[in-house]
Design a protein around this motif. Structure first.
Motif, PDB file in Angstrom:
ATOM      1  N   TYR A   1       0.815  -1.214   0.000  1.00  0.00           N
ATOM      2  CA  TYR A   1       0.000   0.000   0.000  1.00  0.00           C
ATOM      3  C   TYR A   1       0.848   1.263   0.000  1.00  0.00           C
ATOM      4  CZ  TYR A   1      -3.720  -3.258   0.734  1.00  0.00           C
ATOM      5  OH  TYR A   1      -4.601  -4.296   0.560  1.00  0.00           O
TER       6      TYR A   1
ATOM      7  N   SER B   1       1.127   2.939  -3.571  1.00  0.00           N
ATOM      8  CA  SER B   1      -0.009   3.781  -3.961  1.00  0.00           C
ATOM      9  C   SER B   1       0.053   5.138  -3.265  1.00  0.00           C
ATOM     10  CB  SER B   1      -1.315   3.060  -3.612  1.00  0.00           C
ATOM     11  OG  SER B   1      -2.431   3.798  -4.049  1.00  0.00           O
ATOM     12  N   GLY B   2       0.369   5.126  -1.956  1.00  0.00           N
ATOM     13  CA  GLY B   2       0.484   6.380  -1.229  1.00  0.00           C
ATOM     14  C   GLY B   2       1.626   7.234  -1.727  1.00  0.00           C
TER      15      GLY B   2
ATOM     16  N   THR C   1      -2.070  -5.600  -4.363  1.00  0.00           N
ATOM     17  CA  THR C   1      -3.147  -5.222  -3.441  1.00  0.00           C
ATOM     18  C   THR C   1      -4.318  -6.199  -3.466  1.00  0.00           C
ATOM     19  OG1 THR C   1      -3.965  -3.674  -5.136  1.00  0.00           O
ATOM     20  CG2 THR C   1      -2.595  -2.772  -3.379  1.00  0.00           C
TER      21      THR C   1
ATOM     22  N   ASN D   1      -3.728  -0.657   5.236  1.00  0.00           N
ATOM     23  CA  ASN D   1      -4.063   0.504   4.424  1.00  0.00           C
ATOM     24  C   ASN D   1      -3.442   1.789   4.956  1.00  0.00           C
ATOM     25  OD1 ASN D   1      -5.433   0.971   1.966  1.00  0.00           O
ATOM     26  ND2 ASN D   1      -7.034   2.110   3.024  1.00  0.00           N
TER      27      ASN D   1
ATOM     28  N   TRP E   1      -0.374   3.320   3.311  1.00  0.00           N
ATOM     29  CA  TRP E   1      -0.511   4.302   2.234  1.00  0.00           C
ATOM     30  C   TRP E   1       0.211   5.584   2.640  1.00  0.00           C
ATOM     31  CZ3 TRP E   1      -2.067   9.134   0.982  1.00  0.00           C
ATOM     32  CH2 TRP E   1      -2.480   9.399  -0.326  1.00  0.00           C
TER      33      TRP E   1
ATOM     34  N   SER F   1       3.293   7.939   1.272  1.00  0.00           N
ATOM     35  CA  SER F   1       2.957   9.335   1.041  1.00  0.00           C
ATOM     36  C   SER F   1       3.920  10.278   1.760  1.00  0.00           C
ATOM     37  CB  SER F   1       1.520   9.590   1.515  1.00  0.00           C
ATOM     38  OG  SER F   1       1.091  10.881   1.182  1.00  0.00           O
TER      39      SER F   1
ATOM     40  N   GLN G   1     -12.312   6.696  -1.714  1.00  0.00           N
ATOM     41  CA  GLN G   1     -11.765   7.626  -2.708  1.00  0.00           C
ATOM     42  C   GLN G   1     -12.688   8.788  -3.050  1.00  0.00           C
ATOM     43  OE1 GLN G   1      -8.662   7.283  -3.551  1.00  0.00           O
ATOM     44  NE2 GLN G   1      -8.486   5.330  -2.460  1.00  0.00           N
TER      45      GLN G   1
ATOM     46  N   SER H   1      -5.099  14.472  -1.629  1.00  0.00           N
ATOM     47  CA  SER H   1      -4.047  13.517  -1.979  1.00  0.00           C
ATOM     48  C   SER H   1      -3.328  13.877  -3.271  1.00  0.00           C
ATOM     49  CB  SER H   1      -4.647  12.107  -2.102  1.00  0.00           C
ATOM     50  OG  SER H   1      -5.214  11.703  -0.886  1.00  0.00           O
TER      51      SER H   1
ATOM     52  N   TRP I   1      -1.163   9.782   9.016  1.00  0.00           N
ATOM     53  CA  TRP I   1      -0.665   8.445   9.364  1.00  0.00           C
ATOM     54  C   TRP I   1      -0.773   8.183  10.860  1.00  0.00           C
ATOM     55  CZ3 TRP I   1       4.392   6.806  11.448  1.00  0.00           C
ATOM     56  CH2 TRP I   1       4.518   5.415  11.454  1.00  0.00           C
TER      57      TRP I   1
ATOM     58  N   SER J   1      -9.285   5.196   6.430  1.00  0.00           N
ATOM     59  CA  SER J   1      -7.912   4.789   6.153  1.00  0.00           C
ATOM     60  C   SER J   1      -7.648   3.368   6.650  1.00  0.00           C
ATOM     61  CB  SER J   1      -6.919   5.771   6.775  1.00  0.00           C
ATOM     62  OG  SER J   1      -5.602   5.332   6.536  1.00  0.00           O
TER      63      SER J   1
END
Length: 534
Positions: free
Chosen positions: A71, A74-75, A171, A195, A198, A202, A321, A329, A359, A427
């Motif tokens: 994950y 993706s983040g 995933t 998750n 992510w 990020s 999303q 994001s 986070w 999240s």
């Protein structure tokens, strides 16, 4: 659709307590001791915490880089694309993409994920969860290298499609492997943490880009682009040190290996009472799923219980999303432009701080999911987001009239509060909730549907967001206010509690007492010896 109504849930829980127990002989000093009933959930309470068991410490140490880090990619991507918009060399190199061009640049990655959705569960079910992670990691490494070496807009676009194509394999397989390997005592917490990773990706992307943006060459964006492959490298380096999912091994006629994996990581190397009970449940459930042929794509909609599960999985993907979080994001810099905060240095700094904030909240919540419950967290999260987003919209409208710094600061503060409510549930829970409500026979396929709904929502959302922001400004936020109202209604009417159920036992909530896949094995014929504990 034949969904259970919430008013029936107490009766369903009572049905579980009355029927989903296993006959176990309790060994005590008294030879007259009668046979008692006990559940996996009750046995779990007798287990030591993970940090006092070396085998579980090793399991989670390996699971983190091997599966949970899926994950982070993706983040990393969302934050990197957000930050690259503040990097002058990237903006100039690709001729200042805005509007639909910027939208397709962000949306092409989820489009790649959508295209690989039919293949990912086939690989995970046919060859195992580890191979799904392996193939996905290799594809994403290739995509990251091409992204770093891009010489034009088209090449950068193609590389992002490749990254998305590989991401689905990871995933889809990773959450299944995590849920199926975790000890029942920590399953919910560990799958919830999945998750939240992510934000690890990020955070890394935000601060890497914040540092490299000072490089006076194209390496200011090529370095972050190349570093996107590192989560995949960690996965390749560690995934084969893990055993395969015990449920996959049983399903593929390798029960001895499955029992060995359960003994090693759930029983401290011994065939404990919990291990015996888990193994019996897994064998019986998978046997019945094969006999009833509840393992095909059609099975996702063949029963009312599975249709209910599919509805909730789709909700998890879309809600995660379409709750307004995509604005932050991927397009935080454009949002901040709209309230007069145009300094690229300030925008990059805020992007880095907000990811750390998110986070910490999501990670903290993960440890309380089993104590608080899924349904209360969903309700607080959706209702809180609606109220705060309405305030965010009103403050943005006010700024368009007065252009005051105080109003801009109020908008920025509301964005942080909004993220607080988002991270409470949306999240940590979408993956954890989806993977636990899906029975083994359709788990990989159901998680592929989750990825499909997530990436489909991202594709549409990220393509439309920059156009909406460019054309109607703050008024575009009204769309999210309406949608968040819908989310609150759905969460209240349909989201059910799964707290306190073992992975194989959750079926009774969706299929009912009589039709649940566990119904025919409510009592295991072979008694299991359990040492008596007060």
């Amino acid at each position: 659709m034949g969904f259970p109504v919430l008013s029936n849930l107490p009766a369903i829980r009572q049905a579980r307590l009355g029927n989903l127990k296993h006959r176990i002989s309790i060994s005590t000093a008294d030879p007259e001791t009668a046979v008692e009933d006990i559940t996996i959930h009750q046995l779990v309470h007798l287990e030591k915490p993970w940090y006092r068991v070396p085998s579980r410490v090793k399991l989670y140490t390996l699971l983190f880089p091997a599966a949970i880090m899926a994950y982070a990619t993706s983040g990393y991507d969302g934050s990197m694309m957000n930050s690259l918009q503040t990097v002058t060399y990237w903006d100039d190199y690709f001729n200042h993409p805005r509007g639909s061009l910027l939208g397709i640049l962000s949306a092409i990655m989820p489009l790649g994920s959508i295209c690989s959705t039919p293949l990912a569960p086939l690989l995970a079910d046919k060859f195992g969860r580890r191979w799904g992670i392996t193939v996905g990691s290799i594809v994403m490494i290739v995509g990251a290298i091409i992204q770093c070496e891009s010489h034009n807009f088209a090449m950068f676009l193609i590389s992002r499609f490749i990254l998305g194509f590989g991401l689905t394999f990871c995933t889809t397989a990773a959450p299944s492997l995590v849920a199926e390997l975790c000890h029942p005592k920590e399953r919910t917490t560990i799958t919830a943490i999945c998750n939240t990773c992510w934000f690890i990706g990020s955070i890394i992307a935000a601060w890497v880009t914040f540092g490299t943006r000072r490089i006076e060459s194209t390496w200011s964006w090529r370095i972050p682009s190349l570093l996107q492959m590192f989560p995949s490298i960690f996965q390749l380096a560690t995934v084969w040190f893990l055993p395969e999912s015990p449920r996959w091994l049983v399903s593929n006629d390798r029960p001895a290996e499955a029992l060995e994996a359960l003994k090693r990581y759930h029983g401290e190397g011994q065939e404990t009472d919990l291990v015996k009970l888990e193994f019996c449940e897994i064998q019986q459930v998978i046997k019945l799923e094969k006999e009833t042929k509840l393992t095909s794509w059609k099975s996702l909609v063949s029963t009312s219980g599975n249709r209910y599960r599919l509805f909730l999985v789709l909700c998890m993907g879309v809600f995660s999303q379409w709750s307004g979080n995509g604005l932050i994001s991927y397009y935080l810099s454009r949002v901040m432009d709209s309230i007069g905060i145009t300094s690229t240095n300030t925008q990059a700094l805020v992007n880095g701080i907000i990811n750390i904030w998110n986070w910490l909240i999501a990670l903290t919540t993960s440890f309380f999911v089993d104590k608080i419950g899924r349904r209360p967290l969903f309700l607080v999260s959706t209702a809180g987001m609606l109220l705060v987003f309405a305030g965010w919209t009103a403050a943005s409208a006010q700024f368009s009239n007065d252009k005051k710094d105080q109003t801009a600061i109020a908008v920025l503060a509301l964005i942080f509060v909004y993220e607080l409510f988002y991270c409470i549930a949306l999240s940590p829970l979408p993956v954890a909730y989806s993977v636990e409500i899906l029975p083994y026979g359709i788990r990989a396929k159901g998680m592929a549907v989750y990825v499909l709904s997530t990436k489909g929502a991202v594709f549409l959302n990220q393509f439309v967001n920059p156009i909406g922001l460019a054309n109607i400004g703050w008024k575009y936020y009204l769309v999210y206010c309406v949608w968040l109202s819908v989310e609150v209604a759905i969460a209240y009417c349909f989201f059910v509690e799964t707290k306190g159920y073992a992975l194989e036992e959750i079926a009774v909530i969706f299929d009912g007492e009589k039709e649940a896949i566990l119904g025919p094995i409510a009592v295991i014929e072979k008694d299991i010896e359990v040492s008596h504990k007060e």
